[in-house]
Design a protein around this motif. Structure first.
Motif, PDB file in Angstrom:
ATOM      1  N   MET A  43     -90.166 -83.692  28.682  1.00  0.00           N
ATOM      2  CA  MET A  43     -89.714 -85.001  28.171  1.00  0.00           C
ATOM      3  C   MET A  43     -90.718 -86.100  28.544  1.00  0.00           C
ATOM      4  O   MET A  43     -90.992 -86.989  27.762  1.00  0.00           O
ATOM      5  N   ARG A 102     -92.725 -88.701  26.124  1.00  0.00           N
ATOM      6  CA  ARG A 102     -92.721 -90.154  26.301  1.00  0.00           C
ATOM      7  C   ARG A 102     -94.144 -90.713  26.305  1.00  0.00           C
ATOM      8  O   ARG A 102     -94.439 -91.733  25.682  1.00  0.00           O
ATOM      9  N   ASP A 149     -93.713 -97.510  21.343  1.00  0.00           N
ATOM     10  CA  ASP A 149     -92.507 -98.331  21.430  1.00  0.00           C
ATOM     11  C   ASP A 149     -92.791 -99.827  21.369  1.00  0.00           C
ATOM     12  O   ASP A 149     -91.863-100.624  21.267  1.00  0.00           O
ATOM     13  N   ARG A 150     -94.068-100.224  21.443  1.00  0.00           N
ATOM     14  CA  ARG A 150     -94.297-101.660  21.646  1.00  0.00           C
ATOM     15  C   ARG A 150     -95.143-102.316  20.556  1.00  0.00           C
ATOM     16  O   ARG A 150     -94.823-103.408  20.113  1.00  0.00           O
ATOM     17  N   TYR A 196     -90.475 -90.520  15.062  1.00  0.00           N
ATOM     18  CA  TYR A 196     -90.017 -90.349  16.446  1.00  0.00           C
ATOM     19  C   TYR A 196     -89.365 -88.971  16.620  1.00  0.00           C
ATOM     20  O   TYR A 196     -89.675 -88.231  17.548  1.00  0.00           O
ATOM     21  N   ASN A 197     -88.458 -88.653  15.690  1.00  0.00           N
ATOM     22  CA  ASN A 197     -87.750 -87.373  15.792  1.00  0.00           C
ATOM     23  C   ASN A 197     -88.696 -86.185  15.598  1.00  0.00           C
ATOM     24  O   ASN A 197     -88.602 -85.179  16.297  1.00  0.00           O
ATOM     25  N   LYS A 207     -90.763 -85.773  18.707  1.00  0.00           N
ATOM     26  CA  LYS A 207     -89.954 -85.230  19.805  1.00  0.00           C
ATOM     27  C   LYS A 207     -89.742 -83.729  19.610  1.00  0.00           C
ATOM     28  O   LYS A 207     -89.818 -82.938  20.554  1.00  0.00           O
ATOM     29  N   LEU A 228     -87.114 -79.412  20.812  1.00  0.00           N
ATOM     30  CA  LEU A 228     -85.714 -79.713  20.471  1.00  0.00           C
ATOM     31  C   LEU A 228     -85.611 -80.061  18.992  1.00  0.00           C
ATOM     32  O   LEU A 228     -86.567 -80.564  18.398  1.00  0.00           O
ATOM     33  N   GLN A 229     -84.450 -79.753  18.425  1.00  0.00           N
ATOM     34  CA  GLN A 229     -84.226 -80.155  17.034  1.00  0.00           C
ATOM     35  C   GLN A 229     -83.409 -81.444  17.045  1.00  0.00           C
ATOM     36  O   GLN A 229     -82.329 -81.498  17.635  1.00  0.00           O
ATOM     37  N   ILE A 230     -83.937 -82.467  16.393  1.00  0.00           N
ATOM     38  CA  ILE A 230     -83.276 -83.769  16.421  1.00  0.00           C
ATOM     39  C   ILE A 230     -82.727 -84.086  15.027  1.00  0.00           C
ATOM     40  O   ILE A 230     -83.430 -83.975  14.024  1.00  0.00           O
ATOM     41  N   THR A 231     -81.478 -84.485  14.990  1.00  0.00           N
ATOM     42  CA  THR A 231     -80.852 -84.847  13.718  1.00  0.00           C
ATOM     43  C   THR A 231     -80.203 -86.216  13.867  1.00  0.00           C
ATOM     44  O   THR A 231     -79.901 -86.648  14.984  1.00  0.00           O
ATOM     45  N   GLN A 238     -84.288-105.217  20.408  1.00  0.00           N
ATOM     46  CA  GLN A 238     -83.504-104.071  19.929  1.00  0.00           C
ATOM     47  C   GLN A 238     -83.393-103.001  21.012  1.00  0.00           C
ATOM     48  O   GLN A 238     -82.310-102.461  21.257  1.00  0.00           O
ATOM     49  N   PHE A 239     -84.498-102.712  21.675  1.00  0.00           N
ATOM     50  CA  PHE A 239     -84.436-101.711  22.746  1.00  0.00           C
ATOM     51  C   PHE A 239     -83.476-102.168  23.848  1.00  0.00           C
ATOM     52  O   PHE A 239     -82.670-101.378  24.353  1.00  0.00           O
ATOM     53  N   MET A 290     -79.822-101.983  22.579  1.00  0.00           N
ATOM     54  CA  MET A 290     -79.359-100.601  22.418  1.00  0.00           C
ATOM     55  C   MET A 290     -79.137 -99.952  23.780  1.00  0.00           C
ATOM     56  O   MET A 290     -78.193 -99.182  23.968  1.00  0.00           O
ATOM     57  N   TYR A 291     -80.014-100.283  24.720  1.00  0.00           N
ATOM     58  CA  TYR A 291     -79.830 -99.720  26.059  1.00  0.00           C
ATOM     59  C   TYR A 291     -78.545-100.259  26.684  1.00  0.00           C
ATOM     60  O   TYR A 291     -77.796 -99.513  27.338  1.00  0.00           O
ATOM     61  N   GLU A 295     -81.660 -86.965  29.633  1.00  0.00           N
ATOM     62  CA  GLU A 295     -82.947 -87.663  29.708  1.00  0.00           C
ATOM     63  C   GLU A 295     -83.011 -88.773  28.665  1.00  0.00           C
ATOM     64  O   GLU A 295     -83.432 -89.883  28.951  1.00  0.00           O
ATOM     65  N   GLU A 325     -84.648 -96.050  28.292  1.00  0.00           N
ATOM     66  CA  GLU A 325     -84.384 -97.354  27.698  1.00  0.00           C
ATOM     67  C   GLU A 325     -85.106 -97.558  26.365  1.00  0.00           C
ATOM     68  O   GLU A 325     -84.835 -98.518  25.653  1.00  0.00           O
ATOM     69  N   PHE A 326     -86.015 -96.659  26.039  1.00  0.00           N
ATOM     70  CA  PHE A 326     -86.696 -96.780  24.748  1.00  0.00           C
ATOM     71  C   PHE A 326     -86.207 -95.758  23.726  1.00  0.00           C
ATOM     72  O   PHE A 326     -86.758 -95.636  22.646  1.00  0.00           O
ATOM     73  N   GLY A 347     -80.523 -90.357  17.670  1.00  0.00           N
ATOM     74  CA  GLY A 347     -80.792 -88.980  17.257  1.00  0.00           C
ATOM     75  C   GLY A 347     -80.033 -88.009  18.137  1.00  0.00           C
ATOM     76  O   GLY A 347     -80.011 -88.147  19.361  1.00  0.00           O
ATOM     77  N   GLU A 348     -79.389 -87.052  17.521  1.00  0.00           N
ATOM     78  CA  GLU A 348     -78.675 -86.045  18.293  1.00  0.00           C
ATOM     79  C   GLU A 348     -79.558 -84.811  18.434  1.00  0.00           C
ATOM     80  O   GLU A 348     -80.367 -84.516  17.557  1.00  0.00           O
ATOM     81  N   ILE A 349     -79.364 -84.104  19.520  1.00  0.00           N
ATOM     82  CA  ILE A 349     -80.062 -82.832  19.695  1.00  0.00           C
ATOM     83  C   ILE A 349     -79.193 -81.745  19.074  1.00  0.00           C
ATOM     84  O   ILE A 349     -78.021 -81.604  19.414  1.00  0.00           O
ATOM     85  N   SER A 350     -79.773 -81.032  18.146  1.00  0.00           N
ATOM     86  CA  SER A 350     -79.035 -79.942  17.495  1.00  0.00           C
ATOM     87  C   SER A 350     -79.556 -78.609  17.992  1.00  0.00           C
ATOM     88  O   SER A 350     -80.757 -78.423  18.160  1.00  0.00           O
TER      89      SER A 350
END
Lengths: 107, 166, 304
Positions: free
Chosen positions: B1, B5, B29-30, B68-69, B72, B78-81, B154-155, B158-159, C161, C166-167, C172-175
């Motif tokens: 991870m 990042r 991110d910036r 982003y997804n 990642k 990892l699979q991100i949806t 926004q960050f 959202m946090y 994680e 914070e960013f 997004g979900e992990i599938s």
């Protein structure tokens, strides 16, 4: 008693003393594969799933017992044939000679 | 991870407005950088300009999220949806609040502001005096500042939403 | 191969990750579940321990084999596990013991008994094959279950994680995909039954669920998806425990099917023991002192 019978007596002895015990040995070895309990392998303390350990071990135990009994039957059968050969050997000189020849050949 | 990042900060996502005249580069991110075709800038009305900007930001959000997804997935395996709020009411609350989240960014001199609700609709305000100067670099710089501030807002929000547990 | 001990380590890491995070109000009611989520699996059957038992059973099958056979399972390289007939068993016949010219009552009795004895051995061979097949099924269930749980744990870790980042907007979900949950209880390869008389042992082969090809019983596509929210640890834990429950349900369903097969076999064997294991011939019940007088024993080669 005929000479022919005497030869057969030697074969009877060989069947009882050698051949059938070999089969008994085969079963005794085969039994090893079902000699170890499966309970430790399959049991669990949490109750998760369906604990099948006792059923598995029951099936294993049945196979093991059947192999044990089958082995014993074969060995008993061999013993009976040896007894029969020995009795004929005692009562018939021709049979005795044939019996001794066969026995020396095998031994 | 951690590797994701760090490597994400080097990933650039470039988006172009529907008319092809304004370009936005997001890096990580910036970084938020606007460039505009000089000739169109000088022909455009303020209304045309802000309309194209609003559409550009919507497109950029979609592309950034996808990038982003994808990144990642590539780095972490990892699979991100997209989040599926219908899975449970708790998640739906999160989705609803996210979709109604108001964020804003203002340039350092206050001449440009970008505001959005749920990042689906953008309101861009450019000071009339700044626009009248027709100084493309000055407008771009103010937009960069306002955009960067909006992204940071926004960050942060959202946090806060994540921290609040919805 | 994932072991129960691996899962204990993993839940420890999950707990540590939760404890090191900054969660605001998004914490679950009972965060300690991160550290105990796999406790039910602490001492479940360990997939790495099945091999010694299935190998030993294969040796038993090889020794009892009345004919060449295919176990319907595969080895580590994916090759089918097969065996040859053990001709040593052919000695249990009048021809085998070279007394095929033996005649009379005892000869007839021995001949008939030897046929039944071999049928019994064939039944025992088939039962050993069924036992091995069902052990493979168990191994396959637990292999898939523990792999799924490891996947759930790793995905929950990644979701924590993200929730602590914070960013990361949490949008997004992990599938992931679970194998054991999606496992279809399918028809297995037939159990080899050369010479067996108990029909149920043959039928069992067709009914054995899950394990048809060794340890890997899940055809492509037989999976179910599982998602992990990444917005707060409360949602991550809810998704984790949902996944664990689904694995538990799937394991129970699979083992219920295996239990049904075991029950069917046990009842069949219990109800037909003499066919499963032939009693000794009457020849062996004759007293030592009377053996020579046993009717028919003395008629070899037509002599008397």
């Amino acid at each position: 008693m005929s000479e022919a019978l005497g030869v057969e007596v030697g074969r009877v002895w060989r069947a009882g003393a050698k051949k059938l015990p070999e089969v008994g040995d085969t079963l005794e070895t085969a039994k090893r594969g079902v000699s170890t309990s499966l309970v430790d392998l399959l049991s669990r303390s949490s109750g998760v799933g369906t604990d099948v350990s006792s059923r598995f071990d029951e099936l294993r135990g049945l196979i093991s017992r059947a192999l044990e009994d089958s082995e014993q039957a074969i060995r008993d059968c061999g013993t009976a044939l040896v007894w029969a050969a020995e009795d004929y050997e005692l009562t018939d000189q021709a049979a005795r000679d044939a019996y001794e020849r066969e026995k020396q050949r095998i031994d | 991870m951690q590797r994701f990042r760090e490597s994400w900060q080097d990933v650039s996502v470039q988006t172009t407005s529907p008319n092809g005249c304004i370009h936005l580069t997001n890096r990580g991110d910036r970084e938020f950088r606007i460039t505009c075709d000089d000739s169109w800038f000088h022909r455009a009305t303020l209304g045309d300009f802000t309309t194209q900007l609003g559409r550009l930001f919507k497109l950029a959000l979609v592309e950034r999220t996808q990038a982003y997804n994808r990144h990642k997935e590539m780095v972490t395996g990892l699979q991100i949806t997209p989040i599926d709020g219908s899975r449970n009411p708790h998640l739906q609350t999160f989705v609803d609040k996210r979709d109604n989240l108001a964020v804003e960014g203002v340039s350092a001199d206050g001449t440009v502001s970008i505001a959005s609700v749920g990042l689906t609709h953008f309101v861009i305000t450019i000071d009339s005096q700044l626009w009248a100067r027709r100084d493309r670099l000055a407008v771009q710089r103010a937009l960069d500042e306002a955009g960067t501030a909006m992204v940071a807002d926004q960050f942060r929000k959202m946090y806060e939403l994540k921290q609040a547990g919805h | 191969m994932v072991t129960p001990a691996d899962l204990m380590d993993l839940q420890g890491r999950l707990m540590d990750r939760y404890n090191s995070g900054s969660w605001g109000s998004g914490f679950p009611d009972d965060p300690s579940q991160f550290g105990s989520c796999f406790n039910n699996f602490a001492d479940v059957p360990d997939p790495s321990q099945f091999g010694q038992h299935t190998d030993a059973l294969l040796e038993t099958m090889t020794l009892l084999a009345p004919t060449g056979f295919d176990t319907g399972t595969s080895d580590g390289s994916g090759n089918p596990v097969t065996g040859n007939a053990n001709t040593a068993l052919d000695q249990v016949s009048t021809a085998g013991i070279e007394l095929d010219d033996w005649t009379g009552q005892a000869a007839d009795g021995f001949f008939q008994w030897s046929q039944s004895w071999k049928t019994g051995i064939s039944n025992q061979f088939a039962a050993a094959a069924v036992l091995r097949q069902l052990l493979h099924a168990e191994a396959a269930v637990w292999t898939a279950a523990l792999e799924d749980l490891e996947k759930l744990g790793n995905d929950a870790y990644a979701a924590l994680e993200a929730a602590d980042d914070e960013f990361d907007t949490g949008a997004g979900e992990i599938s992931t995909t679970l194998k054991v949950v999606g496992a279809v209880v399918a028809v297995a390869a037939a159990v080899p039954t050369g010479g067996a008389s108990l029909s149920i042992l043959a039928a069992v082969g067709a009914g054995v669920t899950v394990a048809s090809t060794g340890m890997d019983v899940y055809a492509a596509g037989q999976t179910e998806s599982k998602k992990f929210a990444t917005c707060c640890p409360r949602d991550v834990l809810a998704d984790l425990m949902d996944g664990v429950r689904r694995v538990e349900d799937a394991v129970r369903d699979a083992e219920d099917a295996i239990r049904a097969q075991l029950d069917t076999n046990l009842a069949e064997i219990d109800g037909n023991w003499d066919e499963f294991c032939q009693p000794p011939p009457t020849l062996t019940s004759v007293h030592r002192n009377h053996i020579a007088a046993y009717s028919g024993l003395g008629t070899w080669g037509g002599g008397s």
